[in-house]
Design an enzyme around this catalytic site. Structure first.
Site, PDB file in Angstrom:
ATOM      1  N   LYS A  44      39.064  -3.250  67.189  1.00  0.00           N
ATOM      2  CA  LYS A  44      38.487  -3.244  65.966  1.00  0.00           C
ATOM      3  C   LYS A  44      39.153  -4.423  65.140  1.00  0.00           C
ATOM      4  CE  LYS A  44      36.670  -2.006  62.020  1.00  0.00           C
ATOM      5  NZ  LYS A  44      35.133  -2.270  61.858  1.00  0.00           N
ATOM      6  N   MET A  70      31.307   0.486  57.266  1.00  0.00           N
ATOM      7  CA  MET A  70      32.607   0.845  57.628  1.00  0.00           C
ATOM      8  C   MET A  70      33.805   0.418  56.618  1.00  0.00           C
ATOM      9  SD  MET A  70      31.304   2.724  59.966  1.00  0.00           S
ATOM     10  CE  MET A  70      33.039   3.507  60.469  1.00  0.00           C
ATOM     11  N   CYS A 127      32.055 -10.150  58.572  1.00  0.00           N
ATOM     12  CA  CYS A 127      32.288  -8.776  58.226  1.00  0.00           C
ATOM     13  C   CYS A 127      31.500  -8.854  56.611  1.00  0.00           C
ATOM     14  CB  CYS A 127      33.622  -8.271  57.764  1.00  0.00           C
ATOM     15  SG  CYS A 127      33.340  -6.530  57.140  1.00  0.00           S
ATOM     16  N   LYS A 161      33.526 -15.010  65.912  1.00  0.00           N
ATOM     17  CA  LYS A 161      32.279 -14.083  65.789  1.00  0.00           C
ATOM     18  C   LYS A 161      31.648 -14.543  64.678  1.00  0.00           C
ATOM     19  CE  LYS A 161      30.501  -9.631  66.395  1.00  0.00           C
ATOM     20  NZ  LYS A 161      31.237  -8.255  66.926  1.00  0.00           N
ATOM     21  N   GLY A 218      21.676  -2.826  66.560  1.00  0.00           N
ATOM     22  CA  GLY A 218      20.538  -1.915  67.632  1.00  0.00           C
ATOM     23  C   GLY A 218      19.525  -2.804  67.915  1.00  0.00           C
ATOM     24  N   GLY A 246      23.970  -7.904  70.134  1.00  0.00           N
ATOM     25  CA  GLY A 246      22.895  -7.481  69.056  1.00  0.00           C
ATOM     26  C   GLY A 246      21.629  -7.057  69.986  1.00  0.00           C
ATOM     27  N   GLY A 247      21.605  -5.629  69.729  1.00  0.00           N
ATOM     28  CA  GLY A 247      20.279  -5.103  70.593  1.00  0.00           C
ATOM     29  C   GLY A 247      20.395  -4.803  72.007  1.00  0.00           C
ATOM     30  N   THR A 269      25.794  -0.556  69.143  1.00  0.00           N
ATOM     31  CA  THR A 269      25.233   0.819  68.418  1.00  0.00           C
ATOM     32  C   THR A 269      24.832   1.691  69.594  1.00  0.00           C
ATOM     33  OG1 THR A 269      23.872  -0.422  66.822  1.00  0.00           O
ATOM     34  CG2 THR A 269      22.926   1.495  67.571  1.00  0.00           C
TER      35      THR A 269
HETATM   36  O1  RRO Z   1      34.094  -2.606  59.372  1.00  0.00           O
HETATM   37  C1  RRO Z   1      33.033  -3.108  59.012  1.00  0.00           C
HETATM   38  O2  RRO Z   1      32.469  -2.623  58.070  1.00  0.00           O
HETATM   39  C2  RRO Z   1      32.251  -4.086  59.935  1.00  0.00           C
HETATM   40  C3  RRO Z   1      32.876  -5.083  60.195  1.00  0.00           C
HETATM   41 BR1  RRO Z   1      34.736  -5.655  60.034  1.00  0.00          BR
HETATM   42  C4  RRO Z   1      32.023  -6.117  60.931  1.00  0.00           C
HETATM   43  O3  RRO Z   1      32.529  -7.309  61.136  1.00  0.00           O
HETATM   44  N1  RRO Z   1      30.860  -5.969  61.159  1.00  0.00           N
HETATM   45  C5  RRO Z   1      30.274  -4.918  60.725  1.00  0.00           C
HETATM   46  O4  RRO Z   1      29.196  -4.477  61.202  1.00  0.00           O
HETATM   47  N2  RRO Z   1      30.828  -3.690  59.938  1.00  0.00           N
END
Ligand code: RRO
Length: 308
Positions: A44, A70, A127, A161, A218, A246-247, A269
């Site tokens: 993560k 998240m 993010c 990323k 997804g 991705g997907g 996903t």
């Molecule tokens: O933790 C998240 O909300 C999150 C991160 Br760090 C990210 O790079 N990409 C995402 O879809 N969620």
């Protein structure tokens, strides 16, 4: 079929691995990835301090994909630094995903994590879910400053990323920036930021944070992911290793990423929805797909999207 690949000089026993965020926050989840068919263990994205993340519900899966906000729940970088030696015992690459809440956090985290010697470091510039913090990857100057600072510290292969870009002008600007920063690989793409999924029954959004806005993943984002893989593959004339994300729900989806120029693919996903068995399914589906088409190795199809 042989599905091992090389990225930035690091050998991956399989080309499918978890996308950062998917089942990789806790020690237990990371150990389970180690024991699974995942071709790597991707952590993560980590911040300086441990975080609980945004309030729930913060992930929602639907037939075409997923939405999440998240909010970077993670154990904090020191915990991941301590875990890296244990994770390396599985004999597959450990990819440490580094994030931060401000620019200065990135070098702080990179220094300690680099000392723990993961196989690769992935810098998350994308993010979409921290209230009030725009995605760094949409600011080319901030991205360049940050990548250059982290590059000075990191001695293992360093990748970034990126968020999806939607215009060739933006692919060019970011491609030029990346070309100046000593980046060893790209991971394309993070979730498509700030979508909104509505439940007409309840007349609410499906997730709570940020008024329901969140990153899409997804099947619905596959064309955007493929376009970004292809655009950066062409920008770097096939010389920049790319992880396609991705997907990827099926072996055929992975095959499409390879054609566009990916060397490996990450699964977000589909891993969250299906669990760790997804890797075995994807490997056998890709092997069938490639065999049917007469391809013997991943290298044979990488980047070979044909012209119409
Ligand atoms: O933790 C998240 O909300 C999150 C991160 Br760090 C990210 O790079 N990409 C995402 O879809 N969620």
């Amino acid at each position: 079929m042989e599905l091992s690949v090389d990225i930035a000089g690091v050998k991956f026993p399989g080309l499918f691995m978890n996308a950062s965020g998917a089942r990789c926050v806790t020690r237990e989840e990371l150990l389970a990835l180690g024991a699974s068919r995942s071709g790597a263990i991707v952590t993560k994205s980590m911040t300086v301090d441990r975080r609980e993340g945004n309030p729930s519900p913060r992930y929602y899966g639907f037939p075409g994909g997923s939405i999440n906000s998240m909010g970077l729940p993670n154990l904090g970088y020191k915990a991941y630094a301590d875990l890296i030696p244990e994770l390396k015992r599985f004999g597959k690459p450990v990819v440490a995903s580094v994030a931060g809440l401000c620019e200065d956090d990135f070098p702080t985290i990179a220094e300690l994590i680099n000392a723990a010697n993961p196989d690769l470091i992935e810098v998350n510039l994308s993010c979409p879910n921290i209230p009030g913090k725009p995605q760094i990857g949409y600011d080319p100057d901030a991205s360049e400053r940050l990548m250059k600072r982290v590059r000075k510290i990191v001695t293992v292969p360093m990748g970034v990323k990126l968020p999806p870009y939607f215009d060739p002008a933006h692919h060019k600007i970011m491609g030029d920036v990346i070309g100046r920063c000593g980046v060893d690989f790209l991971n394309l793409i993070n979730s498509v930021g700030n979508g909104l999924v509505v439940n007409p029954e309840t007349e609410t959004a499906v997730i709570k944070p940020k008024g329901g806005f969140g990153g899409l993943g997804g099947s619905i984002i596959k064309p955007v992911a493929l376009a970004n893989v292809r655009a950066f593959w062409r920008h770097f004339t096939g010389r920049m290793p790319i992880i396609g994300t991705g997907g990827v729900m099926s072996g055929t989806d992975a095959f499409e990423h390879l054609l566009c120029g990916a060397s490996a693919v990450q699964v977000g996903t589909a891993l969250v929805e299906e669990g760790l068995d997804v890797f075995t399914r994807l490997e056998s589906e890709l092997a069938i797909c490639m065999r049917q088409k007469g391809y013997r190795t991943v290298a044979d199809c990488r980047g070979r999207l044909k012209e119409l």
